[in-house]
Design a protein around this motif. Structure first.
Motif, short mmCIF file in Angstrom:
data_model
loop_
_atom_site.label_atom_id
_atom_site.label_comp_id
_atom_site.label_asym_id
_atom_site.label_seq_id
_atom_site.Cartn_x
_atom_site.Cartn_y
_atom_site.Cartn_z
N ASP A 76 0.84 -1.20 0.00
CA ASP A 76 0.00 0.00 0.00
C ASP A 76 0.88 1.25 0.00
O ASP A 76 0.61 2.21 -0.72
N GLY A 77 1.90 1.24 0.81
CA GLY A 77 2.83 2.37 0.86
C GLY A 77 3.53 2.58 -0.47
O GLY A 77 3.71 3.72 -0.91
N PHE A 78 3.91 1.48 -1.13
CA PHE A 78 4.56 1.59 -2.45
C PHE A 78 3.64 2.28 -3.45
O PHE A 78 4.05 3.14 -4.21
N VAL A 79 2.35 1.87 -3.46
CA VAL A 79 1.40 2.46 -4.40
C VAL A 79 1.23 3.95 -4.11
O VAL A 79 1.23 4.78 -5.02
N LEU A 80 1.10 4.32 -2.83
CA LEU A 80 0.94 5.73 -2.48
C LEU A 80 2.15 6.56 -2.86
O LEU A 80 2.03 7.64 -3.45
N VAL A 81 3.33 6.09 -2.50
CA VAL A 81 4.54 6.84 -2.85
C VAL A 81 4.68 6.93 -4.37
O VAL A 81 5.02 8.00 -4.91
N GLY A 82 4.40 5.85 -5.06
CA GLY A 82 4.45 5.88 -6.53
C GLY A 82 3.48 6.90 -7.11
O GLY A 82 3.80 7.61 -8.07
N THR A 83 2.29 7.01 -6.52
CA THR A 83 1.31 8.00 -6.98
C THR A 83 1.83 9.42 -6.80
O THR A 83 1.74 10.24 -7.71
N LEU A 84 2.39 9.71 -5.64
CA LEU A 84 2.91 11.05 -5.38
C LEU A 84 4.08 11.38 -6.31
O LEU A 84 4.17 12.49 -6.85
N ILE A 85 4.97 10.41 -6.52
CA ILE A 85 6.10 10.62 -7.44
C ILE A 85 5.58 10.82 -8.86
O ILE A 85 6.05 11.70 -9.59
N PHE A 86 4.59 10.04 -9.26
CA PHE A 86 3.99 10.17 -10.59
C PHE A 86 3.52 11.60 -10.84
O PHE A 86 3.84 12.21 -11.85
N TRP A 87 2.73 12.14 -9.91
CA TRP A 87 2.19 13.50 -10.09
C TRP A 87 3.31 14.54 -10.08
O TRP A 87 3.28 15.51 -10.84
N ASN A 88 4.29 14.34 -9.23
CA ASN A 88 5.39 15.31 -9.16
C ASN A 88 6.19 15.32 -10.46
O ASN A 88 6.51 16.39 -11.00
#
Length: 168
Positions: A76-88
């Protein structure tokens, strides 16, 4: 052997929420925080003080639960961090490629001194005191407003000082 090394690896890496829900939560919080920091706390980017660090920690803690819905697994943490990095990364790429998007993503420099005169309305807008302005001028080797043509508060929160040209 039991105790310290008893780990349920399947549970540690199983998704507790659907990846789509995590992506949606991460996206919502990313854009909410982007708008807050872009339009309301511009100056905090370049000048970080104790209060700024404290607010970042509090915002991060508050946002974590909203983004995650109380996730429990590493995945779950991986998906969230990946989402934030994606948008950035997407925001950076769009800003680089499209000037119109760049104007949206980053505030333009704000003039706070023009022709040696303080623009108090602009200073008030960014909560810059006269003492703070004069301190910034001294840091750049300027001891008087008379020696200044313009001063800008840059996108990153730093001050740019353009000195008057001295007549020989």
């Amino acid at each position: 052997m039991s105790g310290l090394f008893d780990v349920d690896w399947a549970e540690a890496f199983a998704l507790g929420l659907s990846p789509l829900e995590l992506f949606a939560r991460g996206t919502a919080m990313y854009w909410f925080l982007f708008f807050i920091f872009r339009f309301f706390v511009r100056r905090a980017v370049g000048s970080v003080g104790v209060a700024d660090i404290l607010i970042l920690v509090i915002v991060a803690d508050a946002a974590q639960n909203a983004m995650s819905g109380e996730y429990n697994s590493v995945s779950d943490g991986f998906v969230l961090v990946g989402t934030l990095i994606f948008w950035n990364v997407l925001l950076d790429r769009l800003s680089f490629r499209y000037p119109a998007f760049r104007r949206f993503a980053a505030a333009p420099p704000l003039c706070i001194v023009r022709d040696g005169k303080m623009l108090r309305r602009n200073m008030r807008k960014e909560y810059i005191t006269e003492d703070e302005l004069l301190s910034q001028l001294r840091e750049q080797g300027v001891d008087s407003l008379d020696k200044v043509k313009d001063v800008y508060l840059e996108t990153d929160g730093n001050f740019s000082v353009i000195k008057r040209e001295e007549n020989p």
